[in-house]
Design an enzyme around this catalytic site. Structure first.
Site, short mmCIF file in Angstrom:
data_model
loop_
_atom_site.label_atom_id
_atom_site.label_comp_id
_atom_site.label_asym_id
_atom_site.label_seq_id
_atom_site.Cartn_x
_atom_site.Cartn_y
_atom_site.Cartn_z
N GLU A 29 50.95 -11.63 126.52
CA GLU A 29 51.02 -12.97 125.92
C GLU A 29 52.38 -13.32 125.34
OE1 GLU A 29 47.73 -13.92 123.37
OE2 GLU A 29 46.30 -13.76 125.00
N GLU A 45 42.27 -10.44 130.01
CA GLU A 45 41.42 -10.67 128.82
C GLU A 45 40.58 -11.92 129.04
OE1 GLU A 45 43.26 -10.76 124.91
OE2 GLU A 45 44.72 -9.25 125.54
C1 BG6 Z 1 44.61 -12.34 122.71
C2 BG6 Z 1 45.31 -11.07 122.34
O1 BG6 Z 1 45.36 -13.40 122.24
O2 BG6 Z 1 43.38 -12.61 122.14
C3 BG6 Z 1 44.45 -10.01 121.70
O3 BG6 Z 1 46.03 -10.53 123.43
C4 BG6 Z 1 43.45 -10.66 120.77
O4 BG6 Z 1 45.30 -9.11 121.05
C5 BG6 Z 1 42.57 -11.58 121.59
O5 BG6 Z 1 42.71 -9.78 120.02
C6 BG6 Z 1 41.47 -12.25 120.81
O6 BG6 Z 1 42.01 -12.93 119.71
P1 BG6 Z 1 41.50 -12.67 118.24
O7 BG6 Z 1 42.39 -13.45 117.34
O8 BG6 Z 1 40.10 -13.14 118.20
O9 BG6 Z 1 41.62 -11.21 118.01
#
Ligand code: BG6
Length: 471
Positions: A165, A369
Protein backbone atom coordinates in the site's frame (compact mmCIF):
# COMPACT_ATOMS: atom_id res chain seq x y z
CA UNK A 1 -23.03 -8.57 -18.01
CA UNK A 2 -25.12 -11.41 -16.63
CA UNK A 3 -22.94 -14.50 -16.80
CA UNK A 4 -24.61 -17.85 -17.37
CA UNK A 5 -21.53 -19.81 -18.42
CA UNK A 6 -18.99 -19.63 -15.63
CA UNK A 7 -15.38 -20.71 -16.03
CA UNK A 8 -13.72 -22.69 -13.25
CA UNK A 9 -10.87 -21.01 -11.42
CA UNK A 10 -7.38 -22.05 -12.58
CA UNK A 11 -6.23 -25.36 -11.05
CA UNK A 12 -3.18 -23.71 -9.51
CA UNK A 13 -5.18 -20.82 -8.02
CA UNK A 14 -3.32 -19.56 -4.94
CA UNK A 15 -5.82 -19.70 -2.08
CA UNK A 16 -4.42 -18.32 1.15
CA UNK A 17 -4.51 -15.34 3.48
CA UNK A 18 -2.30 -12.50 4.67
CA UNK A 19 -0.65 -10.96 7.70
CA UNK A 20 2.01 -8.34 8.31
CA UNK A 21 4.98 -8.56 10.66
CA UNK A 22 4.30 -5.63 12.96
CA UNK A 23 0.62 -6.54 13.39
CA UNK A 24 1.02 -10.25 14.09
CA UNK A 25 4.48 -11.15 15.40
CA UNK A 26 5.00 -9.45 18.75
CA UNK A 27 8.58 -9.86 20.14
CA UNK A 28 9.00 -6.41 18.66
CA UNK A 29 12.04 -5.33 20.65
CA UNK A 30 13.62 -8.67 21.41
CA UNK A 31 15.61 -11.41 19.67
CA UNK A 32 17.84 -8.76 18.15
CA UNK A 33 15.08 -6.80 16.42
CA UNK A 34 15.54 -3.03 16.22
CA UNK A 35 12.54 -0.71 16.62
CA UNK A 36 10.52 0.23 13.56
CA UNK A 37 8.45 3.37 13.21
CA UNK A 38 5.48 1.34 14.41
CA UNK A 39 7.27 0.61 17.68
CA UNK A 40 8.04 4.24 18.43
CA UNK A 41 4.69 5.74 17.41
CA UNK A 42 2.08 6.63 20.00
CA UNK A 43 -0.61 3.97 19.59
CA UNK A 44 -4.17 5.33 19.25
CA UNK A 45 -5.91 5.75 22.60
CA UNK A 46 -7.68 2.63 23.81
CA UNK A 47 -5.62 0.27 21.64
CA UNK A 48 -2.91 -2.18 22.56
CA UNK A 49 0.83 -1.71 22.14
CA UNK A 50 2.47 -3.85 19.46
CA UNK A 51 4.71 -5.85 21.77
CA UNK A 52 2.72 -9.10 21.76
CA UNK A 53 0.10 -8.88 18.98
CA UNK A 54 -0.86 -12.49 18.15
CA UNK A 55 2.58 -13.65 19.33
CA UNK A 56 3.12 -15.30 15.95
CA UNK A 57 6.85 -15.09 16.71
CA UNK A 58 6.41 -17.90 19.24
CA UNK A 59 3.36 -19.61 17.73
CA UNK A 60 4.29 -19.71 14.04
CA UNK A 61 4.49 -23.51 13.87
CA UNK A 62 1.04 -23.95 15.34
CA UNK A 63 -0.37 -21.14 13.18
CA UNK A 64 1.10 -22.41 9.93
CA UNK A 65 -0.13 -25.92 10.77
CA UNK A 66 -3.64 -24.47 11.09
CA UNK A 67 -3.21 -22.78 7.70
CA UNK A 68 -2.12 -26.15 6.35
CA UNK A 69 -5.26 -27.69 7.83
CA UNK A 70 -7.36 -25.13 5.95
CA UNK A 71 -5.56 -26.22 2.80
CA UNK A 72 -3.75 -22.93 2.09
CA UNK A 73 -1.78 -22.92 -1.13
CA UNK A 74 -0.03 -19.71 -0.15
CA UNK A 75 0.60 -17.56 2.91
CA UNK A 76 1.32 -13.89 2.47
CA UNK A 77 3.43 -12.49 5.31
CA UNK A 78 5.86 -9.60 5.58
CA UNK A 79 9.44 -9.50 6.78
CA UNK A 80 10.25 -6.86 9.37
CA UNK A 81 13.14 -4.91 7.93
CA UNK A 82 14.44 -4.05 11.42
CA UNK A 83 14.41 -7.72 12.48
CA UNK A 84 16.86 -8.40 9.65
CA UNK A 85 18.77 -5.12 9.88
CA UNK A 86 18.15 -3.61 13.33
CA UNK A 87 19.58 -0.26 12.21
CA UNK A 88 18.03 -0.49 8.75
CA UNK A 89 21.49 -0.90 7.21
CA UNK A 90 24.80 -2.38 8.35
CA UNK A 91 24.88 -5.31 10.75
CA UNK A 92 22.55 -8.23 10.08
CA UNK A 93 20.66 -9.92 12.93
CA UNK A 94 21.20 -13.64 12.37
CA UNK A 95 18.32 -14.53 14.68
CA UNK A 96 16.01 -12.55 12.43
CA UNK A 97 17.32 -14.29 9.32
CA UNK A 98 16.76 -17.64 11.03
CA UNK A 99 13.25 -16.78 12.16
CA UNK A 100 11.94 -16.09 8.65
CA UNK A 101 13.90 -19.03 7.32
CA UNK A 102 12.02 -21.23 9.78
CA UNK A 103 8.70 -19.63 8.82
CA UNK A 104 9.41 -20.36 5.15
CA UNK A 105 10.43 -23.96 5.89
CA UNK A 106 7.31 -24.46 7.96
CA UNK A 107 5.16 -23.19 5.06
CA UNK A 108 6.87 -25.52 2.61
CA UNK A 109 6.44 -28.42 5.00
CA UNK A 110 2.69 -27.74 4.87
CA UNK A 111 2.69 -27.46 1.08
CA UNK A 112 2.18 -23.70 1.32
CA UNK A 113 3.92 -21.34 -1.12
CA UNK A 114 5.34 -18.34 0.78
CA UNK A 115 4.31 -14.97 -0.67
CA UNK A 116 6.67 -12.47 0.93
CA UNK A 117 6.01 -8.74 1.33
CA UNK A 118 9.30 -6.96 1.73
CA UNK A 119 7.95 -3.82 3.37
CA UNK A 120 4.65 -3.39 5.19
CA UNK A 121 4.44 -0.02 7.01
CA UNK A 122 7.45 -0.68 9.29
CA UNK A 123 10.47 1.37 8.29
CA UNK A 124 13.35 0.86 10.75
CA UNK A 125 13.22 3.68 13.29
CA UNK A 126 16.96 4.27 12.84
CA UNK A 127 16.36 5.17 9.19
CA UNK A 128 13.35 7.33 10.03
CA UNK A 129 15.53 9.30 12.46
CA UNK A 130 17.86 10.14 9.58
CA UNK A 131 14.94 11.31 7.43
CA UNK A 132 13.45 8.03 6.19
CA UNK A 133 12.19 7.92 2.61
CA UNK A 134 12.78 11.62 2.09
CA UNK A 135 16.51 10.93 1.60
CA UNK A 136 17.87 9.70 -1.68
CA UNK A 137 19.88 7.08 0.29
CA UNK A 138 16.64 5.32 1.18
CA UNK A 139 16.55 3.85 -2.34
CA UNK A 140 19.83 1.98 -1.87
CA UNK A 141 18.93 1.06 1.70
CA UNK A 142 15.82 -0.71 0.47
CA UNK A 143 17.68 -2.41 -2.37
CA UNK A 144 20.34 -3.62 0.07
CA UNK A 145 17.59 -5.08 2.28
CA UNK A 146 15.99 -6.73 -0.76
CA UNK A 147 19.34 -8.25 -1.75
CA UNK A 148 19.74 -9.81 1.70
CA UNK A 149 16.26 -11.31 1.39
CA UNK A 150 16.95 -12.73 -2.07
CA UNK A 151 20.28 -14.18 -0.90
CA UNK A 152 18.80 -15.85 2.14
CA UNK A 153 15.37 -16.91 0.95
CA UNK A 154 15.53 -16.85 -2.84
CA UNK A 155 16.17 -20.59 -2.94
CA UNK A 156 12.71 -21.19 -1.44
CA UNK A 157 10.54 -18.12 -2.09
CA UNK A 158 9.08 -17.82 -5.59
CA UNK A 159 6.62 -14.97 -5.04
CA UNK A 160 7.65 -11.53 -3.81
CA UNK A 161 5.74 -8.31 -3.15
CA UNK A 162 7.65 -5.05 -2.89
CA UNK A 163 5.82 -2.41 -0.85
CA UNK A 164 2.44 -2.81 0.80
CA UNK A 165 0.00 0.00 0.00
CA UNK A 166 2.48 2.61 -1.08
CA UNK A 167 -0.52 4.71 -2.08
CA UNK A 168 -1.92 4.65 1.47
CA UNK A 169 1.50 5.60 2.85
CA UNK A 170 1.31 8.68 0.67
CA UNK A 171 -2.39 9.49 1.12
CA UNK A 172 -3.13 8.60 4.75
CA UNK A 173 0.28 7.94 6.35
CA UNK A 174 -0.64 9.89 9.48
CA UNK A 175 -3.60 7.58 10.09
CA UNK A 176 -1.50 4.42 9.86
CA UNK A 177 1.33 5.89 11.89
CA UNK A 178 3.95 6.07 9.16
CA UNK A 179 4.43 9.83 8.90
CA UNK A 180 4.20 13.02 10.84
CA UNK A 181 3.43 16.17 8.92
CA UNK A 182 3.61 18.57 11.86
CA UNK A 183 5.45 21.72 10.87
CA UNK A 184 5.91 20.61 7.26
CA UNK A 185 5.50 23.62 4.95
CA UNK A 186 4.46 21.75 1.79
CA UNK A 187 3.13 18.31 2.66
CA UNK A 188 2.72 17.34 -1.00
CA UNK A 189 6.36 18.07 -1.76
CA UNK A 190 7.50 15.92 1.16
CA UNK A 191 5.08 13.05 0.52
CA UNK A 192 5.61 12.84 -3.22
CA UNK A 193 9.38 13.07 -2.90
CA UNK A 194 9.24 10.10 -0.54
CA UNK A 195 6.90 8.44 -2.98
CA UNK A 196 9.37 8.96 -5.82
CA UNK A 197 12.11 7.29 -3.78
CA UNK A 198 9.84 4.34 -3.01
CA UNK A 199 8.95 3.98 -6.68
CA UNK A 200 12.59 3.99 -7.62
CA UNK A 201 13.46 1.55 -4.82
CA UNK A 202 10.68 -0.74 -6.01
CA UNK A 203 11.89 -0.62 -9.62
CA UNK A 204 15.45 -1.44 -8.57
CA UNK A 205 14.29 -4.26 -6.29
CA UNK A 206 12.21 -5.77 -9.12
CA UNK A 207 15.18 -5.63 -11.47
CA UNK A 208 17.48 -7.16 -8.87
CA UNK A 209 14.98 -9.94 -8.24
CA UNK A 210 14.93 -10.80 -11.93
CA UNK A 211 18.74 -10.70 -12.12
CA UNK A 212 19.35 -12.80 -9.01
CA UNK A 213 16.34 -15.13 -9.10
CA UNK A 214 15.33 -15.83 -12.67
CA UNK A 215 12.53 -18.19 -11.61
CA UNK A 216 10.96 -15.87 -9.07
CA UNK A 217 8.03 -13.55 -9.67
CA UNK A 218 7.64 -10.12 -8.18
CA UNK A 219 4.94 -7.44 -8.11
CA UNK A 220 3.70 -4.35 -6.25
CA UNK A 221 0.89 -4.45 -3.65
CA UNK A 222 -1.01 -1.15 -3.64
CA UNK A 223 -4.54 -0.73 -2.31
CA UNK A 224 -6.71 -0.36 -5.38
CA UNK A 225 -10.34 0.72 -5.16
CA UNK A 226 -12.14 1.91 -8.19
CA UNK A 227 -13.40 5.46 -7.64
CA UNK A 228 -17.03 6.11 -8.59
CA UNK A 229 -18.45 9.49 -9.55
CA UNK A 230 -21.21 10.57 -7.14
CA UNK A 231 -23.56 11.16 -10.10
CA UNK A 232 -23.54 11.27 -13.90
CA UNK A 233 -22.87 15.02 -13.83
CA UNK A 234 -19.90 15.57 -16.14
CA UNK A 235 -17.95 17.36 -13.42
CA UNK A 236 -18.37 14.41 -11.06
CA UNK A 237 -16.89 12.20 -13.77
CA UNK A 238 -13.86 14.50 -13.96
CA UNK A 239 -13.53 14.38 -10.17
CA UNK A 240 -13.62 10.55 -10.24
CA UNK A 241 -10.93 10.52 -12.92
CA UNK A 242 -8.80 12.84 -10.79
CA UNK A 243 -9.03 10.65 -7.74
CA UNK A 244 -8.62 7.42 -9.70
CA UNK A 245 -5.35 8.83 -11.00
CA UNK A 246 -4.17 10.07 -7.59
CA UNK A 247 -5.29 7.07 -5.58
CA UNK A 248 -4.80 4.18 -7.99
CA UNK A 249 -3.29 4.59 -11.42
CA UNK A 250 -0.21 6.60 -10.57
CA UNK A 251 1.17 3.68 -8.58
CA UNK A 252 0.42 1.03 -11.17
CA UNK A 253 1.38 3.21 -14.15
CA UNK A 254 4.76 3.65 -12.50
CA UNK A 255 5.21 0.01 -11.55
CA UNK A 256 4.18 -1.29 -14.96
CA UNK A 257 5.11 1.45 -17.46
CA UNK A 258 7.58 3.54 -15.47
CA UNK A 259 5.62 6.69 -16.34
CA UNK A 260 4.16 9.38 -14.12
CA UNK A 261 0.42 9.67 -14.64
CA UNK A 262 -0.27 12.98 -16.40
CA UNK A 263 -3.15 14.03 -14.11
CA UNK A 264 -1.07 13.42 -11.01
CA UNK A 265 1.82 15.30 -12.58
CA UNK A 266 -0.45 18.32 -13.10
CA UNK A 267 -1.84 18.02 -9.58
CA UNK A 268 1.70 18.10 -8.18
CA UNK A 269 2.69 21.00 -10.40
CA UNK A 270 -0.29 22.99 -9.09
CA UNK A 271 0.96 22.36 -5.53
CA UNK A 272 4.63 23.17 -6.26
CA UNK A 273 5.32 19.59 -5.36
CA UNK A 274 6.96 17.97 -8.36
CA UNK A 275 9.50 15.46 -7.06
CA UNK A 276 13.21 15.99 -7.67
CA UNK A 277 14.12 13.40 -10.25
CA UNK A 278 17.76 12.57 -10.93
CA UNK A 279 19.14 11.74 -14.31
CA UNK A 280 18.54 8.09 -15.09
CA UNK A 281 15.64 7.61 -12.64
CA UNK A 282 12.97 7.44 -15.33
CA UNK A 283 15.01 5.00 -17.42
CA UNK A 284 15.44 2.70 -14.42
CA UNK A 285 11.71 2.76 -13.81
CA UNK A 286 10.82 2.21 -17.44
CA UNK A 287 13.14 -0.80 -17.61
CA UNK A 288 11.76 -2.57 -14.53
CA UNK A 289 8.68 -4.75 -14.89
CA UNK A 290 6.46 -6.60 -12.46
CA UNK A 291 5.42 -10.17 -13.30
CA UNK A 292 2.01 -9.73 -11.72
CA UNK A 293 -0.04 -7.17 -9.82
CA UNK A 294 -0.86 -7.76 -6.19
CA UNK A 295 -3.57 -5.49 -4.82
CA UNK A 296 -5.55 -4.99 -1.64
CA UNK A 297 -9.26 -4.30 -1.98
CA UNK A 298 -11.70 -3.47 0.79
CA UNK A 299 -14.28 -1.27 -0.92
CA UNK A 300 -14.71 1.32 -3.64
CA UNK A 301 -14.48 5.08 -3.10
CA UNK A 302 -16.95 7.69 -4.35
CA UNK A 303 -16.25 11.34 -5.04
CA UNK A 304 -17.94 14.46 -6.33
CA UNK A 305 -16.65 17.59 -7.94
CA UNK A 306 -15.25 20.18 -5.58
CA UNK A 307 -15.16 23.77 -6.70
CA UNK A 308 -12.45 24.63 -4.21
CA UNK A 309 -14.65 26.35 -1.62
CA UNK A 310 -13.74 25.51 1.93
CA UNK A 311 -16.50 23.28 3.30
CA UNK A 312 -16.91 21.12 6.31
CA UNK A 313 -15.11 17.79 6.08
CA UNK A 314 -17.40 15.04 4.91
CA UNK A 315 -17.14 11.26 4.89
CA UNK A 316 -13.53 10.24 5.36
CA UNK A 317 -11.87 7.03 6.32
CA UNK A 318 -8.71 5.09 5.62
CA UNK A 319 -10.07 3.78 2.32
CA UNK A 320 -11.40 7.07 1.04
CA UNK A 321 -8.03 8.80 1.23
CA UNK A 322 -9.30 12.31 2.05
CA UNK A 323 -10.57 15.18 -0.07
CA UNK A 324 -8.65 17.68 -2.19
CA UNK A 325 -10.19 21.13 -2.68
CA UNK A 326 -10.62 21.80 -6.38
CA UNK A 327 -9.79 18.19 -7.28
CA UNK A 328 -12.39 15.89 -5.70
CA UNK A 329 -14.48 15.63 -2.56
CA UNK A 330 -15.38 12.39 -0.83
CA UNK A 331 -18.96 11.31 -0.97
CA UNK A 332 -20.73 8.71 1.17
CA UNK A 333 -22.18 6.24 -1.33
CA UNK A 334 -25.84 5.76 -0.29
CA UNK A 335 -26.04 2.43 -2.13
CA UNK A 336 -23.56 0.53 0.01
CA UNK A 337 -23.90 -1.18 3.40
CA UNK A 338 -21.19 -0.81 6.04
CA UNK A 339 -19.19 -3.03 8.36
CA UNK A 340 -19.42 -2.56 12.13
CA UNK A 341 -16.40 -0.30 11.75
CA UNK A 342 -18.03 1.90 9.12
CA UNK A 343 -16.23 0.53 6.03
CA UNK A 344 -18.34 0.28 2.91
CA UNK A 345 -19.01 -3.19 1.48
CA UNK A 346 -19.03 -3.46 -2.31
CA UNK A 347 -18.47 -6.87 -3.95
CA UNK A 348 -19.65 -5.61 -7.37
CA UNK A 349 -17.09 -2.84 -7.06
CA UNK A 350 -14.48 -5.54 -6.51
CA UNK A 351 -15.28 -7.00 -9.91
CA UNK A 352 -15.30 -3.54 -11.45
CA UNK A 353 -11.87 -2.95 -9.90
CA UNK A 354 -10.47 -6.27 -11.21
CA UNK A 355 -11.83 -5.55 -14.70
CA UNK A 356 -10.38 -2.05 -14.73
CA UNK A 357 -6.91 -3.05 -13.52
CA UNK A 358 -6.78 -5.85 -16.06
CA UNK A 359 -7.90 -3.70 -18.95
CA UNK A 360 -5.20 -1.13 -18.13
CA UNK A 361 -2.25 -3.44 -17.47
CA UNK A 362 -3.00 -6.93 -18.82
CA UNK A 363 -1.03 -8.68 -16.10
CA UNK A 364 -2.11 -11.59 -13.90
CA UNK A 365 -3.36 -10.43 -10.51
CA UNK A 366 -3.45 -11.72 -6.98
CA UNK A 367 -5.65 -10.22 -4.29
CA UNK A 368 -3.29 -9.60 -1.40
CA UNK A 369 -5.95 -8.33 1.04
CA UNK A 370 -9.73 -8.22 1.30
CA UNK A 371 -11.80 -8.87 4.39
CA UNK A 372 -14.14 -7.84 7.14
CA UNK A 373 -13.09 -6.44 10.52
CA UNK A 374 -15.60 -7.29 13.26
CA UNK A 375 -16.06 -7.71 17.02
CA UNK A 376 -15.98 -11.54 17.02
CA UNK A 377 -17.16 -13.30 20.15
CA UNK A 378 -15.81 -16.55 21.58
CA UNK A 379 -18.67 -18.66 22.95
CA UNK A 380 -18.39 -20.72 26.12
CA UNK A 381 -17.93 -23.89 24.14
CA UNK A 382 -15.02 -22.43 22.16
CA UNK A 383 -16.84 -21.45 18.95
CA UNK A 384 -16.82 -18.26 16.92
CA UNK A 385 -19.90 -17.83 14.79
CA UNK A 386 -18.71 -15.33 12.19
CA UNK A 387 -21.40 -15.82 9.55
CA UNK A 388 -21.03 -12.12 8.58
CA UNK A 389 -17.41 -12.81 7.54
CA UNK A 390 -18.41 -15.89 5.54
CA UNK A 391 -21.06 -13.83 3.77
CA UNK A 392 -18.59 -11.04 2.99
CA UNK A 393 -15.94 -13.41 1.64
CA UNK A 394 -18.44 -15.49 -0.30
CA UNK A 395 -19.77 -12.43 -2.10
CA UNK A 396 -16.25 -11.32 -3.01
CA UNK A 397 -15.13 -14.75 -4.20
CA UNK A 398 -18.26 -14.93 -6.39
CA UNK A 399 -17.04 -11.77 -8.08
CA UNK A 400 -13.58 -13.27 -8.71
CA UNK A 401 -15.28 -16.19 -10.42
CA UNK A 402 -17.29 -13.82 -12.59
CA UNK A 403 -14.24 -11.71 -13.44
CA UNK A 404 -12.31 -14.86 -14.40
CA UNK A 405 -15.24 -15.91 -16.59
CA UNK A 406 -14.92 -12.54 -18.29
CA UNK A 407 -11.28 -13.22 -19.11
CA UNK A 408 -9.56 -11.45 -16.22
CA UNK A 409 -6.42 -13.37 -15.19
CA UNK A 410 -6.58 -14.00 -11.44
CA UNK A 411 -3.75 -15.96 -9.81
CA UNK A 412 -4.96 -16.09 -6.25
CA UNK A 413 -6.85 -14.72 -3.30
CA UNK A 414 -5.36 -13.85 0.08
CA UNK A 415 -7.94 -12.27 2.39
CA UNK A 416 -6.95 -10.27 5.42
CA UNK A 417 -6.17 -11.94 7.65
CA UNK A 418 -5.02 -15.49 8.21
CA UNK A 419 -5.21 -15.02 11.97
CA UNK A 420 -6.48 -12.28 14.29
CA UNK A 421 -3.96 -9.50 14.66
CA UNK A 422 -3.77 -5.84 15.63
CA UNK A 423 -5.53 -3.46 13.27
CA UNK A 424 -3.58 -0.49 11.90
CA UNK A 425 -5.35 1.93 14.25
CA UNK A 426 -8.38 0.19 15.74
CA UNK A 427 -6.72 -2.35 17.99
CA UNK A 428 -7.08 -6.05 18.66
CA UNK A 429 -10.87 -5.96 18.97
CA UNK A 430 -11.17 -5.38 15.24
CA UNK A 431 -10.69 -8.97 14.16
CA UNK A 432 -10.25 -10.25 10.63
CA UNK A 433 -8.81 -13.77 10.99
CA UNK A 434 -10.00 -17.29 10.22
CA UNK A 435 -8.16 -18.23 13.40
CA UNK A 436 -9.26 -16.60 16.65
CA UNK A 437 -6.57 -15.54 19.12
CA UNK A 438 -7.74 -15.63 22.69
CA UNK A 439 -6.68 -12.27 24.02
CA UNK A 440 -8.43 -8.96 24.50
CA UNK A 441 -7.20 -5.48 23.86
CA UNK A 442 -5.18 -5.33 27.09
CA UNK A 443 -5.75 -8.71 28.78
CA UNK A 444 -3.46 -11.24 27.10
CA UNK A 445 -5.40 -14.24 28.49
CA UNK A 446 -3.92 -17.53 27.24
CA UNK A 447 -3.36 -16.62 23.55
CA UNK A 448 -4.94 -19.94 22.58
CA UNK A 449 -6.00 -20.45 18.97
CA UNK A 450 -9.58 -21.37 17.99
CA UNK A 451 -11.03 -22.23 14.60
CA UNK A 452 -13.81 -19.80 13.64
CA UNK A 453 -16.80 -20.96 11.58
CA UNK A 454 -15.14 -19.19 8.63
CA UNK A 455 -12.13 -21.50 9.09
CA UNK A 456 -14.19 -24.58 8.24
CA UNK A 457 -16.03 -22.77 5.48
CA UNK A 458 -12.80 -21.54 3.82
CA UNK A 459 -11.32 -25.04 4.06
CA UNK A 460 -14.22 -26.34 1.98
CA UNK A 461 -13.94 -23.45 -0.48
CA UNK A 462 -10.27 -24.30 -1.02
CA UNK A 463 -10.94 -28.03 -1.26
CA UNK A 464 -13.45 -27.40 -4.06
CA UNK A 465 -11.30 -24.71 -5.72
CA UNK A 466 -14.07 -22.19 -5.12
CA UNK A 467 -16.85 -24.32 -6.62
CA UNK A 468 -18.72 -24.73 -3.33
CA UNK A 469 -19.26 -21.45 -1.52
CA UNK A 470 -22.27 -22.62 0.47
CA UNK A 471 -22.39 -22.72 4.31
C1 BG6 B 1 -4.64 -2.51 4.89
C2 BG6 B 1 -3.30 -2.80 5.50
O1 BG6 B 1 -4.73 -1.15 4.69
O2 BG6 B 1 -5.78 -2.76 5.64
C3 BG6 B 1 -3.32 -3.70 6.71
O3 BG6 B 1 -2.39 -3.28 4.54
C4 BG6 B 1 -4.53 -3.38 7.56
O4 BG6 B 1 -2.11 -3.53 7.38
C5 BG6 B 1 -5.77 -3.64 6.74
O5 BG6 B 1 -4.56 -4.04 8.77
C6 BG6 B 1 -7.06 -3.43 7.49
O6 BG6 B 1 -7.09 -2.15 8.05
P1 BG6 B 1 -7.36 -1.92 9.59
O7 BG6 B 1 -7.17 -0.47 9.83
O8 BG6 B 1 -8.74 -2.37 9.84
O9 BG6 B 1 -6.35 -2.74 10.31
Amino acid sequence: MIITKQKALPEDFLWGASTSAYQVEGANLSHGKGPSIQDIKKVPEGTSELDVCADFYHHYKEDIALMGEMGFKTFRFSIAWSRILPEGAGAVNQEGIDFYSNVIDECLKQGIEPLVTMFHFDLPAALEKKGGWSRRESVDEFVNFAKILYENYGDRVKYWLTINEQNMLTLVGEMIGTCNLEGVANKYKKLYQENHHMLLAQAKAMKLCHDMLPNAKIGPAPNISLVYPASCKPKDILAAQNFNAIRNWMYLDMAVFGKYNNLVWKFLEEHDALPDIEEGDMEIMAAAHPDFIGFNYYSTATVEWDNGEVREAVFENQQSGGSEPGVFRNFANPNLPHTEFGWEIDPDGFRATMREIYSRYHLPMIVTENGLGAYDKLTEDGKIHDSYRIEYLRRHIEQIKLAVSEGVEMMGYCPWSAIDLISTHEGMVKRYGFIYVNRDEFDLKDMARYRKDSFYWYKKVIETNGADLSD
